[in-house]
Design a protein around this motif. Structure first.
Motif, PDB file in Angstrom:
ATOM      1  N   SER A 177     -12.832  -1.149  23.703  1.00  0.00           N
ATOM      2  CA  SER A 177     -13.226  -2.400  23.040  1.00  0.00           C
ATOM      3  C   SER A 177     -12.352  -3.580  23.426  1.00  0.00           C
ATOM      4  CB  SER A 177     -13.162  -2.218  21.523  1.00  0.00           C
ATOM      5  OG  SER A 177     -11.849  -1.914  21.123  1.00  0.00           O
ATOM      6  N   GLY A 178     -11.460  -3.360  24.367  1.00  0.00           N
ATOM      7  CA  GLY A 178     -10.648  -4.473  24.834  1.00  0.00           C
ATOM      8  C   GLY A 178      -9.292  -4.557  24.185  1.00  0.00           C
ATOM      9  N   GLY A 179      -8.821  -3.483  23.513  1.00  0.00           N
ATOM     10  CA  GLY A 179      -7.495  -3.503  22.907  1.00  0.00           C
ATOM     11  C   GLY A 179      -7.557  -3.321  21.411  1.00  0.00           C
ATOM     12  N   GLY A 180      -6.565  -2.599  20.819  1.00  0.00           N
ATOM     13  CA  GLY A 180      -6.524  -2.339  19.388  1.00  0.00           C
ATOM     14  C   GLY A 180      -5.775  -3.429  18.643  1.00  0.00           C
ATOM     15  N   VAL A 181      -5.487  -3.128  17.371  1.00  0.00           N
ATOM     16  CA  VAL A 181      -4.768  -4.071  16.514  1.00  0.00           C
ATOM     17  C   VAL A 181      -3.289  -4.058  16.897  1.00  0.00           C
ATOM     18  CG1 VAL A 181      -4.178  -4.638  14.156  1.00  0.00           C
ATOM     19  CG2 VAL A 181      -6.423  -3.672  14.669  1.00  0.00           C
ATOM     20  N   SER A 182      -2.718  -5.219  17.060  1.00  0.00           N
ATOM     21  CA  SER A 182      -1.315  -5.298  17.439  1.00  0.00           C
ATOM     22  C   SER A 182      -0.422  -4.915  16.269  1.00  0.00           C
ATOM     23  CB  SER A 182      -0.973  -6.714  17.903  1.00  0.00           C
ATOM     24  OG  SER A 182      -1.103  -7.623  16.828  1.00  0.00           O
ATOM     25  N   ARG A 183       0.812  -4.549  16.583  1.00  0.00           N
ATOM     26  CA  ARG A 183       1.754  -4.161  15.534  1.00  0.00           C
ATOM     27  C   ARG A 183       2.068  -5.333  14.606  1.00  0.00           C
ATOM     28  NH1 ARG A 183       6.464  -0.258  18.094  1.00  0.00           N
ATOM     29  NH2 ARG A 183       5.092   1.531  18.600  1.00  0.00           N
ATOM     30  N   THR A 184       2.083  -6.526  15.152  1.00  0.00           N
ATOM     31  CA  THR A 184       2.392  -7.702  14.328  1.00  0.00           C
ATOM     32  C   THR A 184       1.318  -7.914  13.263  1.00  0.00           C
ATOM     33  OG1 THR A 184       3.510  -8.724  16.208  1.00  0.00           O
ATOM     34  CG2 THR A 184       2.873 -10.170  14.382  1.00  0.00           C
ATOM     35  N   VAL A 185       0.040  -7.822  13.679  1.00  0.00           N
ATOM     36  CA  VAL A 185      -1.052  -8.006  12.735  1.00  0.00           C
ATOM     37  C   VAL A 185      -1.051  -6.890  11.701  1.00  0.00           C
ATOM     38  CG1 VAL A 185      -3.562  -8.120  12.498  1.00  0.00           C
ATOM     39  CG2 VAL A 185      -2.430  -9.267  14.419  1.00  0.00           C
ATOM     40  N   PHE A 186      -0.837  -5.646  12.155  1.00  0.00           N
ATOM     41  CA  PHE A 186      -0.815  -4.511  11.236  1.00  0.00           C
ATOM     42  C   PHE A 186       0.301  -4.658  10.202  1.00  0.00           C
ATOM     43  CE2 PHE A 186       0.630  -0.255  10.051  1.00  0.00           C
ATOM     44  CZ  PHE A 186      -0.551   0.282   9.555  1.00  0.00           C
ATOM     45  N   SER A 187       1.491  -5.089  10.643  1.00  0.00           N
ATOM     46  CA  SER A 187       2.612  -5.262   9.718  1.00  0.00           C
ATOM     47  C   SER A 187       2.323  -6.365   8.703  1.00  0.00           C
ATOM     48  CB  SER A 187       3.885  -5.583  10.505  1.00  0.00           C
ATOM     49  OG  SER A 187       4.210  -4.528  11.388  1.00  0.00           O
ATOM     50  N   ALA A 188       1.709  -7.460   9.177  1.00  0.00           N
ATOM     51  CA  ALA A 188       1.396  -8.563   8.270  1.00  0.00           C
ATOM     52  C   ALA A 188       0.387  -8.141   7.205  1.00  0.00           C
ATOM     53  CB  ALA A 188       0.861  -9.755   9.065  1.00  0.00           C
ATOM     54  N   VAL A 189      -0.658  -7.390   7.621  1.00  0.00           N
ATOM     55  CA  VAL A 189      -1.668  -6.935   6.665  1.00  0.00           C
ATOM     56  C   VAL A 189      -1.057  -5.959   5.664  1.00  0.00           C
ATOM     57  CG1 VAL A 189      -3.828  -5.645   6.425  1.00  0.00           C
ATOM     58  CG2 VAL A 189      -3.580  -7.334   8.245  1.00  0.00           C
ATOM     59  N   SER A 190      -0.186  -5.065   6.135  1.00  0.00           N
ATOM     60  CA  SER A 190       0.453  -4.108   5.239  1.00  0.00           C
ATOM     61  C   SER A 190       1.338  -4.815   4.213  1.00  0.00           C
ATOM     62  CB  SER A 190       1.283  -3.109   6.050  1.00  0.00           C
ATOM     63  OG  SER A 190       0.470  -2.390   6.947  1.00  0.00           O
ATOM     64  N   ALA A 191       2.090  -5.813   4.662  1.00  0.00           N
ATOM     65  CA  ALA A 191       2.941  -6.560   3.728  1.00  0.00           C
ATOM     66  C   ALA A 191       2.107  -7.315   2.701  1.00  0.00           C
ATOM     67  CB  ALA A 191       3.828  -7.530   4.509  1.00  0.00           C
ATOM     68  N   TYR A 192       0.995  -7.882   3.145  1.00  0.00           N
ATOM     69  CA  TYR A 192       0.121  -8.609   2.218  1.00  0.00           C
ATOM     70  C   TYR A 192      -0.470  -7.671   1.173  1.00  0.00           C
ATOM     71  CZ  TYR A 192      -3.715 -11.597   0.627  1.00  0.00           C
ATOM     72  OH  TYR A 192      -4.582 -12.332  -0.145  1.00  0.00           O
ATOM     73  N   ALA A 193      -0.897  -6.470   1.609  1.00  0.00           N
ATOM     74  CA  ALA A 193      -1.442  -5.488   0.667  1.00  0.00           C
ATOM     75  C   ALA A 193      -0.380  -5.052  -0.341  1.00  0.00           C
ATOM     76  CB  ALA A 193      -1.992  -4.278   1.424  1.00  0.00           C
ATOM     77  N   GLY A 194       0.867  -4.903   0.122  1.00  0.00           N
ATOM     78  CA  GLY A 194       1.949  -4.537  -0.792  1.00  0.00           C
ATOM     79  C   GLY A 194       2.208  -5.611  -1.839  1.00  0.00           C
ATOM     80  N   LEU A 195       2.149  -6.866  -1.416  1.00  0.00           N
ATOM     81  CA  LEU A 195       2.355  -7.965  -2.366  1.00  0.00           C
ATOM     82  C   LEU A 195       1.236  -8.023  -3.404  1.00  0.00           C
ATOM     83  CD1 LEU A 195       3.603 -10.796   0.032  1.00  0.00           C
ATOM     84  CD2 LEU A 195       4.950  -9.489  -1.623  1.00  0.00           C
ATOM     85  N   LEU A 196      -0.004  -7.787  -2.969  1.00  0.00           N
ATOM     86  CA  LEU A 196      -1.117  -7.782  -3.913  1.00  0.00           C
ATOM     87  C   LEU A 196      -0.972  -6.661  -4.942  1.00  0.00           C
ATOM     88  CD1 LEU A 196      -4.247  -8.536  -1.673  1.00  0.00           C
ATOM     89  CD2 LEU A 196      -3.086 -10.066  -3.253  1.00  0.00           C
ATOM     90  N   THR A 197      -0.499  -5.503  -4.466  1.00  0.00           N
ATOM     91  CA  THR A 197      -0.288  -4.377  -5.388  1.00  0.00           C
ATOM     92  C   THR A 197       0.770  -4.716  -6.429  1.00  0.00           C
ATOM     93  OG1 THR A 197      -0.901  -2.819  -3.634  1.00  0.00           O
ATOM     94  CG2 THR A 197       0.309  -1.934  -5.530  1.00  0.00           C
ATOM     95  N   LEU A 198       1.885  -5.309  -5.978  1.00  0.00           N
ATOM     96  CA  LEU A 198       2.936  -5.693  -6.917  1.00  0.00           C
ATOM     97  C   LEU A 198       2.448  -6.745  -7.911  1.00  0.00           C
ATOM     98  CD1 LEU A 198       6.013  -5.867  -4.504  1.00  0.00           C
ATOM     99  CD2 LEU A 198       5.480  -4.077  -6.162  1.00  0.00           C
ATOM    100  N   LEU A 199       1.632  -7.684  -7.422  1.00  0.00           N
ATOM    101  CA  LEU A 199       1.094  -8.713  -8.312  1.00  0.00           C
ATOM    102  C   LEU A 199       0.191  -8.102  -9.375  1.00  0.00           C
ATOM    103  CD1 LEU A 199       0.646 -11.664  -9.098  1.00  0.00           C
ATOM    104  CD2 LEU A 199      -1.148 -11.795  -7.367  1.00  0.00           C
ATOM    105  N   LEU A 200      -0.653  -7.147  -8.956  1.00  0.00           N
ATOM    106  CA  LEU A 200      -1.539  -6.498  -9.916  1.00  0.00           C
ATOM    107  C   LEU A 200      -0.747  -5.734 -10.971  1.00  0.00           C
ATOM    108  CD1 LEU A 200      -4.374  -5.727 -10.829  1.00  0.00           C
ATOM    109  CD2 LEU A 200      -4.319  -3.833  -9.197  1.00  0.00           C
TER     110      LEU A 200
END
Length: 391
Positions: A146-169
């Motif tokens: 498909s022309g390349g997977g998800v980069s580590r930078t994007v994956f780390s950013a999404v994971s951090a955002y999901a963690g913040l949402l969990t803490l907020l909830l």
């Protein structure tokens, strides 16, 4: 071509198996009838006339490899391979390496599949086990195709955002802003009685109340078994009486704001006290400062934030009673009482002409739990303006 000697034939070309010189020549005069010749018709050989190089009486059986002779007897050998095997057994021609391999391969028994077994095998799903490595390889191949997977930078950013949402909830649930059950957590609160003497369950000041828990003066609304109606706001002193009913000596105070309201018990069978001094004066302590769930918020003209004024404090253990307070008064079904909540004297430090509005948070008892027998409380905000205050 004639032999060198007419008396004895020359067998020297046979090697060690040659007939001795003094042996008699073989006599073929008594040979059996050709009808006794083995039948080779099944192998494609004319039975009526045996091959020229095979004597009428079968000589010693030629040496053939054991595996080849066994394979020639297999009923599953194809016709073409059967002919080749016939040549091997008759000693006509030594098999080549390719022919031997073909005979060995064709000797494996082949079971003919029935239509039912073949269809079941075709319909049977593949049971190949997929390992973690196979899954990783598959994901990698999909990403590459498909022309390349998800980069580590994007994956780390999404994971951090999901963690913040969990803490907020989790924070919202812990502070009462969100309820997992779907019912607003401030709809029903525990009473003072089940709590320990030093325990205080605080509701954050900035938590929005459930829908419908805000009233203006003159509005009525039902909460549990109580219909609440804020009636008026006055500015006057709080009067006290002793156990004999006489005015308390040595007690005086400055005029304070009082919010007057009526509470009607609309329960069909339960009588309970909807209001008492515990609910008005119940407090805790955070960082050495008193905190409460019932208070008066003042919106000043020159400030962006509200100023909190705690309620007038009167100890529940005092022998004095507040006049017209109806403390712990039992209200039967269909009956009502009129009482008030008073603000602390700190309100007098704020000039009346510098106030834009007031919001009084009231905690009262809306019913009694049938399971525990303890009261159930709730919170309501009463809004009014400076011009609504009566002197």
């Amino acid at each position: 071509m004639a032999n060198p000697s007419d008396d004895q034939p020359d067998f020297s070309f046979l090697g060690d198996d040659a007939v001795p010189n003094d042996a008699d020549a073989p006599d073929f005069s008594n040979a059996e009838d050709s009808s006794g010749v083995p039948d080779f018709s099944g192998f494609g050989v004319d039975a009526a006339s045996p091959p020229a190089d095979i004597p009428a009486t079968a000589p010693r059986k030629p040496r053939v490899p054991a595996d080849v002779s066994e394979q020639t007897e297999s009923p599953a050998i194809a016709p073409a391979e059967r002919k080749r095997a016939t040549r091997l057994t008759t000693g006509r021609k030594r098999p080549t390496a390719d022919e031997s391999a073909a005979v060995a391969a064709s000797s494996q028994p082949v079971a003919e599949d029935s239509d039912d077994s073949r269809s079941r095998r075709e319909k049977a799903p593949s049971r190949k086990r997929t390992t973690v490595a196979d899954a990783v390889d598959t994901d990698a191949s999909i990403a590459n195709s498909s022309g390349g997977g998800v980069s580590r930078t994007v994956f780390s950013a999404v994971s951090a955002y999901a963690g913040l949402l969990t803490l907020l909830l989790l924070f919202l649930v812990a502070t009462g802003r969100v309820s997992p059950s779907g019912v607003h957590p401030l709809e029903s609160l525990p009473d003072v009685k089940p709590l320990k003497s030093t325990e205080f369950q605080r509701v954050p000041d900035d938590v929005p109340l459930p829908d419908g828990h805000a009233l203006n003066l003159g509005e009525s609304r039902r909460f549990g078994d109580i219909v609440l109606t804020p009636v008026k706001v006055t500015r006057e002193p709080v009067a006290m009486i002793d156990p004999t009913g006489k005015p308390a000596s040595g007690f005086s105070n400055q005029p304070v704001l009082k919010l007057w309201f009526t509470m009607e018990n609309v329960s069909s069978e339960m009588a309970f006290p909807p209001w008492d001094v515990n609910l008005m004066c119940h407090r805790g302590e955070v960082d050495g400062k008193p905190v409460a769930n019932s208070w008066l918020m003042v919106q000043e003209t020159d400030k962006d934030t509200e100023t909190q004024i705690l309620n007038f404090f009167h100890s529940p253990d005092s022998s004095f009673e507040i006049v017209d307070y109806h403390n712990r008064e039992l209200v039967n079904p269909g009956n009502s009482l009129t009482s008030f909540i008073a603000a602390g004297e700190d309100l007098n430090h704020i000039p009346a002409d510098k106030v834009d509005g007031y919001r009084w948070r009231l905690q009262f008892r809306k019913g009694v739990s049938a399971d525990s027998g303890n009261g159930v409380t709730t919170l309501v905000d009463i809004h009014f303006q400076p011009e609504d205050i009566q002197s």
